[in-house]
Design a protein around this motif. Structure first.
Motif, PDB file in Angstrom:
ATOM      1  N   SER A  95       5.587   1.137  -7.837  1.00 19.17           N
ATOM      2  CA  SER A  95       4.955   0.608  -9.046  1.00 19.17           C
ATOM      3  C   SER A  95       5.013  -0.916  -9.117  1.00 19.17           C
ATOM      4  CB  SER A  95       5.622   1.204 -10.293  1.00 19.17           C
ATOM      5  OG  SER A  95       6.998   0.876 -10.326  1.00 19.17           O
ATOM      6  N   TRP A  96       5.242  -1.581  -7.980  1.00 18.82           N
ATOM      7  CA  TRP A  96       5.331  -3.044  -7.990  1.00 18.82           C
ATOM      8  C   TRP A  96       4.377  -3.678  -6.991  1.00 18.82           C
ATOM      9  CZ3 TRP A  96       7.789  -6.108 -11.410  1.00 18.82           C
ATOM     10  CH2 TRP A  96       8.703  -5.493 -12.270  1.00 18.82           C
ATOM     11  N   VAL A  97       3.814  -4.812  -7.418  1.00 20.04           N
ATOM     12  CA  VAL A  97       2.971  -5.662  -6.568  1.00 20.04           C
ATOM     13  C   VAL A  97       3.541  -7.067  -6.651  1.00 20.04           C
ATOM     14  CG1 VAL A  97       0.662  -6.571  -6.146  1.00 20.04           C
ATOM     15  CG2 VAL A  97       0.936  -4.263  -7.071  1.00 20.04           C
ATOM     16  N   VAL A  98       3.738  -7.721  -5.513  1.00 22.28           N
ATOM     17  CA  VAL A  98       4.296  -9.072  -5.501  1.00 22.28           C
ATOM     18  C   VAL A  98       3.403 -10.002  -4.684  1.00 22.28           C
ATOM     19  CG1 VAL A  98       6.669  -8.290  -5.818  1.00 22.28           C
ATOM     20  CG2 VAL A  98       5.767  -8.565  -3.512  1.00 22.28           C
ATOM     21  N   CYS A  99       3.466 -11.279  -5.005  1.00 25.27           N
ATOM     22  CA  CYS A  99       2.674 -12.289  -4.296  1.00 25.27           C
ATOM     23  C   CYS A  99       3.485 -13.568  -4.191  1.00 25.27           C
ATOM     24  CB  CYS A  99       1.362 -12.553  -5.039  1.00 25.27           C
ATOM     25  SG  CYS A  99       0.340 -13.868  -4.312  1.00 25.27           S
ATOM     26  N   ALA A 100       3.452 -14.189  -3.018  1.00 26.59           N
ATOM     27  CA  ALA A 100       4.111 -15.478  -2.794  1.00 26.59           C
ATOM     28  C   ALA A 100       3.058 -16.495  -2.383  1.00 26.59           C
ATOM     29  CB  ALA A 100       5.181 -15.360  -1.711  1.00 26.59           C
ATOM     30  N   VAL A 110       8.097  -6.068  -0.456  1.00 23.18           N
ATOM     31  CA  VAL A 110       8.786  -5.253  -1.446  1.00 23.18           C
ATOM     32  C   VAL A 110       8.718  -3.811  -0.977  1.00 23.18           C
ATOM     33  CG1 VAL A 110       6.720  -4.944  -2.920  1.00 23.18           C
ATOM     34  CG2 VAL A 110       9.009  -4.692  -3.902  1.00 23.18           C
ATOM     35  N   GLU A 111       9.811  -3.087  -1.107  1.00 22.97           N
ATOM     36  CA  GLU A 111       9.861  -1.696  -0.667  1.00 22.97           C
ATOM     37  C   GLU A 111      10.590  -0.849  -1.709  1.00 22.97           C
ATOM     38  OE1 GLU A 111       8.474  -0.363   1.951  1.00 22.97           O
ATOM     39  OE2 GLU A 111       7.921  -2.172   3.095  1.00 22.97           O
ATOM     40  N   ARG A 112       9.996   0.282  -2.043  1.00 26.15           N
ATOM     41  CA  ARG A 112      10.716   1.261  -2.859  1.00 26.15           C
ATOM     42  C   ARG A 112      11.634   2.046  -1.942  1.00 26.15           C
ATOM     43  NH1 ARG A 112       7.358   5.793  -6.003  1.00 26.15           N
ATOM     44  NH2 ARG A 112       6.799   6.263  -3.840  1.00 26.15           N
ATOM     45  N   MET A 113      12.908   2.101  -2.281  1.00 24.71           N
ATOM     46  CA  MET A 113      13.875   2.779  -1.430  1.00 24.71           C
ATOM     47  C   MET A 113      13.766   4.294  -1.605  1.00 24.71           C
ATOM     48  SD  MET A 113      17.320   0.445  -1.449  1.00 24.71           S
ATOM     49  CE  MET A 113      17.585   0.544  -3.207  1.00 24.71           C
ATOM     50  N   GLN A 114      13.621   4.967  -0.483  1.00 20.21           N
ATOM     51  CA  GLN A 114      13.577   6.413  -0.441  1.00 20.21           C
ATOM     52  C   GLN A 114      14.490   6.875   0.695  1.00 20.21           C
ATOM     53  OE1 GLN A 114       9.458   8.082  -1.204  1.00 20.21           O
ATOM     54  NE2 GLN A 114       8.885   6.040  -0.516  1.00 20.21           N
ATOM     55  N   PRO A 115      14.924   8.132   0.674  1.00 21.33           N
ATOM     56  CA  PRO A 115      15.760   8.606   1.772  1.00 21.33           C
ATOM     57  C   PRO A 115      15.092   8.338   3.120  1.00 21.33           C
ATOM     58  CG  PRO A 115      15.701  10.231   0.018  1.00 21.33           C
ATOM     59  CD  PRO A 115      14.703   9.166  -0.354  1.00 21.33           C
ATOM     60  N   THR A 150      13.128  -5.216   4.828  1.00 23.24           N
ATOM     61  CA  THR A 150      12.297  -6.130   4.039  1.00 23.24           C
ATOM     62  C   THR A 150      12.386  -7.554   4.576  1.00 23.24           C
ATOM     63  OG1 THR A 150      14.102  -6.286   2.414  1.00 23.24           O
ATOM     64  CG2 THR A 150      12.289  -4.775   1.914  1.00 23.24           C
ATOM     65  N   LEU A 151      13.571  -7.972   5.012  1.00 23.44           N
ATOM     66  CA  LEU A 151      13.696  -9.312   5.592  1.00 23.44           C
ATOM     67  C   LEU A 151      12.859  -9.442   6.858  1.00 23.44           C
ATOM     68  CD1 LEU A 151      17.525  -9.815   5.077  1.00 23.44           C
ATOM     69  CD2 LEU A 151      15.735 -11.262   4.078  1.00 23.44           C
ATOM     70  N   LEU A 204      13.472  -6.528  -2.279  1.00 24.58           N
ATOM     71  CA  LEU A 204      12.497  -7.614  -2.218  1.00 24.58           C
ATOM     72  C   LEU A 204      13.051  -8.738  -1.359  1.00 24.58           C
ATOM     73  CD1 LEU A 204       9.871  -9.040  -3.270  1.00 24.58           C
ATOM     74  CD2 LEU A 204      11.247  -9.828  -5.214  1.00 24.58           C
ATOM     75  N   ALA A 205      12.228  -9.222  -0.412  1.00 27.10           N
ATOM     76  CA  ALA A 205      12.661 -10.312   0.473  1.00 27.10           C
ATOM     77  C   ALA A 205      11.513 -11.291   0.684  1.00 27.10           C
ATOM     78  CB  ALA A 205      13.133  -9.762   1.809  1.00 27.10           C
TER      79      ALA A 205
END
Length: 231
Positions: A95-100, A110-115, A150-151, A204-205
């Protein structure tokens, strides 16, 4: 601050009037991509990503977002047509969108953590990263996996050569104090990294050729983006 980092949370209660406005303002390429998605959430993320980039770049250049034209390199990295001095990058997950946006090359992930099956580290991580991951306590390993992922993705996106640059060709490490140490391929210029204590369940990185990176991100809403596009 020479690097801007913006984040948009997509509400589960979608405003489809906003969706239509984002679609109308989108480039032909993004309109076609959005139409091809079977899942409307994927279309939302794509449209919001481009609109967020337009508003962020427009603010930096002092021009209307709808006047901005994007292109992409041979490796697929997006750029601003007519403004080679400005760089940007977009990422979305869940549910997130990021911009640099920066004056030097920049990449964000950005990553949603899942198993996750941690054995994939043997395919994508350097030997040192694999050892660092294995040294973590069992309950810490999944979180550290996403820190590294993410890094590394942020660097790949900053570098701009896509999959031609192998994920295991360089090494990153999160030190006990939280700072990031990186060993780049020979001949590569120095890059700065930062990981963020983002919202629960996400990582987020940021990576950039800029020496100073923002301490936090700025949260904006879809409504704000739409208002900027319509000005």
């Amino acid at each position: 601050m020479s690097v801007s980092l913006l984040a948009v949370s997509l509400s589960p209660n979608r405003n489809y009037d906003e969706f239509d406005k984002l679609l109308e303002a989108a480039s032909p390429e993004k309109k076609a991509k959005a139409a091809a998605f079977r899942c409307r959430d994927d279309a939302w993320r794509t449209l919001v990503g481009e609109a967020l980039a337009r508003t962020a770049v427009g603010e930096r250049l002092g021009i209307a977002p709808n006047r901005i034209e994007f292109g992409s390199s041979a490796y697929g990295k997006p750029y601003v047509v007519g403004a080679p001095e400005l760089h940007f990058n977009v990422s979305h997950s869940g549910s997130w969108v990021v911009c640099a946006v920066a004056r030097q090359p920049v990449g964000v992930d950005v990553e949603r953590m899942q198993p996750v099956d941690l054995s994939v580290a043997h395919r994508f991580f350097s030997r040192q990263e694999q050892r660092d991951l294995a040294d973590k306590l069992p309950h810490e390993q999944e979180e550290y996996f996403y820190d590294l992922w993410t890094l590394k993705e942020s660097y790949i996106k900053c570098h701009g050569h896509g999959l031609s640059l192998r994920l295991d060709s360089f090494t990153v490490r999160v030190e006990p104090g939280g700072q990031v140490t990186a060993w780049m391929p020979q001949g590569e210029p120095p890059y700065s990294f930062r990981r963020y204590a983002f919202v629960p369940g996400y990582k987020l990185a940021l990576c950039s050729g800029e020496s100073e990176l923002p301490e936090r991100w700025q949260t904006v809403s879809v409504q704000q983006i739409v208002e900027e596009l319509l000005r």
